[in-house]
Design a protein around this motif. Sequence first.
Motif, PDB file in Angstrom:
ATOM      1  N   HIS A 143     174.271  51.757  81.635  1.00  0.00           N
ATOM      2  CA  HIS A 143     173.566  51.658  82.750  1.00  0.00           C
ATOM      3  C   HIS A 143     172.268  50.915  82.486  1.00  0.00           C
ATOM      4  CE1 HIS A 143     176.696  53.367  85.274  1.00  0.00           C
ATOM      5  NE2 HIS A 143     176.363  54.513  84.884  1.00  0.00           N
ATOM      6  N   CYS A 144     171.945  51.446  81.320  1.00  0.00           N
ATOM      7  CA  CYS A 144     170.456  50.737  80.971  1.00  0.00           C
ATOM      8  C   CYS A 144     170.562  49.194  80.244  1.00  0.00           C
ATOM      9  CB  CYS A 144     169.798  51.570  79.859  1.00  0.00           C
ATOM     10  SG  CYS A 144     168.857  53.136  80.299  1.00  0.00           S
ATOM     11  N   ILE A 151     170.849  53.057  93.243  1.00  0.00           N
ATOM     12  CA  ILE A 151     169.961  53.567  94.033  1.00  0.00           C
ATOM     13  C   ILE A 151     168.883  54.031  93.336  1.00  0.00           C
ATOM     14  CG2 ILE A 151     169.455  55.543  95.682  1.00  0.00           C
ATOM     15  CD1 ILE A 151     172.463  55.104  96.634  1.00  0.00           C
ATOM     16  N   THR A 152     167.499  53.499  93.647  1.00  0.00           N
ATOM     17  CA  THR A 152     166.309  53.800  93.241  1.00  0.00           C
ATOM     18  C   THR A 152     165.371  54.054  94.193  1.00  0.00           C
ATOM     19  OG1 THR A 152     165.414  51.514  93.048  1.00  0.00           O
ATOM     20  CG2 THR A 152     166.886  52.070  91.245  1.00  0.00           C
ATOM     21  N   PRO A 153     164.202  54.817  93.872  1.00  0.00           N
ATOM     22  CA  PRO A 153     163.202  55.387  94.878  1.00  0.00           C
ATOM     23  C   PRO A 153     162.401  54.193  95.083  1.00  0.00           C
ATOM     24  CG  PRO A 153     162.721  56.084  92.407  1.00  0.00           C
ATOM     25  CD  PRO A 153     163.972  55.723  92.610  1.00  0.00           C
ATOM     26  N   VAL A 154     161.808  54.329  96.254  1.00  0.00           N
ATOM     27  CA  VAL A 154     160.578  53.395  96.495  1.00  0.00           C
ATOM     28  C   VAL A 154     159.251  54.136  96.520  1.00  0.00           C
ATOM     29  CG1 VAL A 154     159.627  52.033  98.243  1.00  0.00           C
ATOM     30  CG2 VAL A 154     161.965  52.063  98.132  1.00  0.00           C
ATOM     31  N   LEU A 155     158.732  53.933  95.177  1.00  0.00           N
ATOM     32  CA  LEU A 155     157.508  54.671  94.957  1.00  0.00           C
ATOM     33  C   LEU A 155     156.346  54.158  95.616  1.00  0.00           C
ATOM     34  CD1 LEU A 155     157.995  55.323  91.148  1.00  0.00           C
ATOM     35  CD2 LEU A 155     158.338  56.646  92.722  1.00  0.00           C
ATOM     36  N   LEU A 159     154.934  60.415  96.299  1.00  0.00           N
ATOM     37  CA  LEU A 159     156.128  60.370  95.724  1.00  0.00           C
ATOM     38  C   LEU A 159     157.305  60.923  96.643  1.00  0.00           C
ATOM     39  CD1 LEU A 159     154.889  62.226  92.476  1.00  0.00           C
ATOM     40  CD2 LEU A 159     156.115  60.086  92.664  1.00  0.00           C
ATOM     41  N   VAL A 160     158.289  60.290  96.284  1.00  0.00           N
ATOM     42  CA  VAL A 160     159.669  60.654  97.133  1.00  0.00           C
ATOM     43  C   VAL A 160     160.046  61.730  96.626  1.00  0.00           C
ATOM     44  CG1 VAL A 160     160.264  58.096  97.311  1.00  0.00           C
ATOM     45  CG2 VAL A 160     160.908  59.323  95.452  1.00  0.00           C
ATOM     46  N   GLU A 161     160.954  62.354  97.381  1.00  0.00           N
ATOM     47  CA  GLU A 161     161.691  63.490  96.907  1.00  0.00           C
ATOM     48  C   GLU A 161     163.267  63.288  96.909  1.00  0.00           C
ATOM     49  OE1 GLU A 161     160.817  66.704 100.015  1.00  0.00           O
ATOM     50  OE2 GLU A 161     158.770  66.036 100.067  1.00  0.00           O
ATOM     51  N   LEU A 162     163.686  64.259  96.151  1.00  0.00           N
ATOM     52  CA  LEU A 162     165.181  64.173  95.894  1.00  0.00           C
ATOM     53  C   LEU A 162     165.821  65.021  96.684  1.00  0.00           C
ATOM     54  CD1 LEU A 162     167.312  63.057  94.003  1.00  0.00           C
ATOM     55  CD2 LEU A 162     167.242  64.964  92.471  1.00  0.00           C
ATOM     56  N   ARG A 163     166.885  64.451  97.842  1.00  0.00           N
ATOM     57  CA  ARG A 163     166.966  65.210  98.977  1.00  0.00           C
ATOM     58  C   ARG A 163     168.296  66.179  98.550  1.00  0.00           C
ATOM     59  NH1 ARG A 163     168.491  60.434 102.944  1.00  0.00           N
ATOM     60  NH2 ARG A 163     169.788  62.016 104.034  1.00  0.00           N
ATOM     61  N   SER A 164     168.170  67.462  99.295  1.00  0.00           N
ATOM     62  CA  SER A 164     169.176  68.323  98.884  1.00  0.00           C
ATOM     63  C   SER A 164     170.501  68.063  99.230  1.00  0.00           C
ATOM     64  CB  SER A 164     168.823  69.896  99.294  1.00  0.00           C
ATOM     65  OG  SER A 164     168.437  69.737 100.705  1.00  0.00           O
ATOM     66  N   ASP A 165     170.797  67.119 100.108  1.00  0.00           N
ATOM     67  CA  ASP A 165     172.306  66.901 100.413  1.00  0.00           C
ATOM     68  C   ASP A 165     172.823  66.121  99.672  1.00  0.00           C
ATOM     69  OD1 ASP A 165     170.959  64.394 101.038  1.00  0.00           O
ATOM     70  OD2 ASP A 165     170.674  64.533 103.179  1.00  0.00           O
ATOM     71  N   HIS A 166     172.374  65.573  98.593  1.00  0.00           N
ATOM     72  CA  HIS A 166     172.855  64.760  97.320  1.00  0.00           C
ATOM     73  C   HIS A 166     173.166  63.294  97.965  1.00  0.00           C
ATOM     74  CE1 HIS A 166     173.754  68.629  95.195  1.00  0.00           C
ATOM     75  NE2 HIS A 166     174.419  68.979  96.174  1.00  0.00           N
ATOM     76  N   LEU A 167     172.478  62.831  99.013  1.00  0.00           N
ATOM     77  CA  LEU A 167     172.551  61.478  99.312  1.00  0.00           C
ATOM     78  C   LEU A 167     171.507  60.543  98.867  1.00  0.00           C
ATOM     79  CD1 LEU A 167     173.257  62.030 103.422  1.00  0.00           C
ATOM     80  CD2 LEU A 167     174.732  61.395 101.303  1.00  0.00           C
ATOM     81  N   GLY A 168     170.526  61.013  97.976  1.00  0.00           N
ATOM     82  CA  GLY A 168     169.733  60.483  97.318  1.00  0.00           C
ATOM     83  C   GLY A 168     168.113  60.888  97.556  1.00  0.00           C
ATOM     84  N   GLY A 281     171.428  58.362  89.681  1.00  0.00           N
ATOM     85  CA  GLY A 281     172.295  59.466  88.804  1.00  0.00           C
ATOM     86  C   GLY A 281     171.240  59.934  87.725  1.00  0.00           C
ATOM     87  N   LEU A 282     170.476  59.219  86.996  1.00  0.00           N
ATOM     88  CA  LEU A 282     169.724  59.509  85.861  1.00  0.00           C
ATOM     89  C   LEU A 282     168.694  60.632  86.472  1.00  0.00           C
ATOM     90  CD1 LEU A 282     168.708  59.448  82.947  1.00  0.00           C
ATOM     91  CD2 LEU A 282     167.424  57.204  83.580  1.00  0.00           C
ATOM     92  N   VAL A 283     167.827  60.383  87.260  1.00  0.00           N
ATOM     93  CA  VAL A 283     166.923  61.482  87.928  1.00  0.00           C
ATOM     94  C   VAL A 283     167.579  62.502  88.452  1.00  0.00           C
ATOM     95  CG1 VAL A 283     165.421  61.720  89.970  1.00  0.00           C
ATOM     96  CG2 VAL A 283     165.563  59.455  88.768  1.00  0.00           C
ATOM     97  N   GLN A 284     168.748  62.606  88.955  1.00  0.00           N
ATOM     98  CA  GLN A 284     169.525  63.801  89.245  1.00  0.00           C
ATOM     99  C   GLN A 284     170.069  64.746  87.903  1.00  0.00           C
ATOM    100  OE1 GLN A 284     172.951  61.895  91.189  1.00  0.00           O
ATOM    101  NE2 GLN A 284     172.091  62.888  93.353  1.00  0.00           N
TER     102      GLN A 284
END
Length: 366
Positions: A143-144, A151-155, A159-168, A281-284
């Motif tokens: 992947h690197c 899927i990547t965050p828009v900083l 800061l963005v949050e990691l959603r608990s519903d596993h959608l991103g 996936g890496l952030v998770q």
Amino acid sequence: MRFVNRSLVKKPLAMLPRKTTVSAADQELTDLTAYFKEKTAALETLARARATLAADDPVVIEAAKAVDSLKKPLFKTYRKNSVKTQLLALFHGKCAYCETFYPAVAPVDVEHYRPKGGVNDTDHTGYWWLAMDWENLLPSCIHCNRLNEHITPVLSTQLVELRSDHLGFSKQRRVTTGKGNHFPILGPRATQDSRDCSTEYALLLNPCRDDPQEHLAFHVDCEKLIGLVLPKPHDGAGLPEVIPTQDLLPEFKGEIDKALEDKLSLRGAVSIHTYGLNRLGLVQDRTRVLRQLAFMEESVKDLCAMILKLEVCRNAPCADENKRIIKRMEALIDRTVRHMKEMAKPQAPYSTMVREYLAGFEKRLV
């Protein structure tokens, strides 16, 4: 990403001279040098013929055939088992960029820091003369190293949050990340004629030459755990006022401009986006490690609080039993803290992030 001292392991056997012959790496370099020299001469001959003769002239046709008939030697030394073995030992089976264990999930990509076969969207031949150079090789997860959508965050300012519903993430987008043949630089690019890489200001971090901790930091918020890596504040020393970058992923231009405006590390920002160090996936996976640390930290805090209560009751009828319980609880604290420190060792995944988390651990215990 963490700094790795390459001198800790020996060069692979494929790159060491033999008793009666040169090393496989030296032979490959000789063959490739001869090929590119012959190809340059053949292209010059074709160009001269086309400049004075018609396209269907036999001389032009033969010159074109001479170019087409040249067969490029294969890049094969970097794939040898001795190379993979030494990279495995040097990086403890982890990706050089994201620190994820790769042996359990996918074969390692032996990655060329300076790409061997070409540079993205240019007519550059690639840094083929470094294709068999031990200093240019790194182990990478797919992947690197390979271009793919993630899927990547828009900083932004928040800061963005990691959603608990596993959608991103709470703010996210799908973009192509991965190094591929990208190698963004400032300054003139090295060519096969000069082979002088000192003219380049590489914008991608190399964990064997750079100290990533000067450019990257993990966001550690114990209230909202999320394993995001961010560019560190940087004064931009040595950078020109106008940044004429070559080979920069266009999707991230706005964020790169913002990093410069906010005086953040340009090399840190480019590396995060190119390697995809904040892909979902890496952030998770990093966040799972942070939650383990947070659980152990809370356990230590609870044990410390219970010890204080038991120590108050020293004169109680069960004082001796309390002392025995306290000793067992202190031993449990020691084992827990020792395990947390083990997670920060170079052999462990995401050790740099763990080290940053533990830096504030003692202060939070007070």
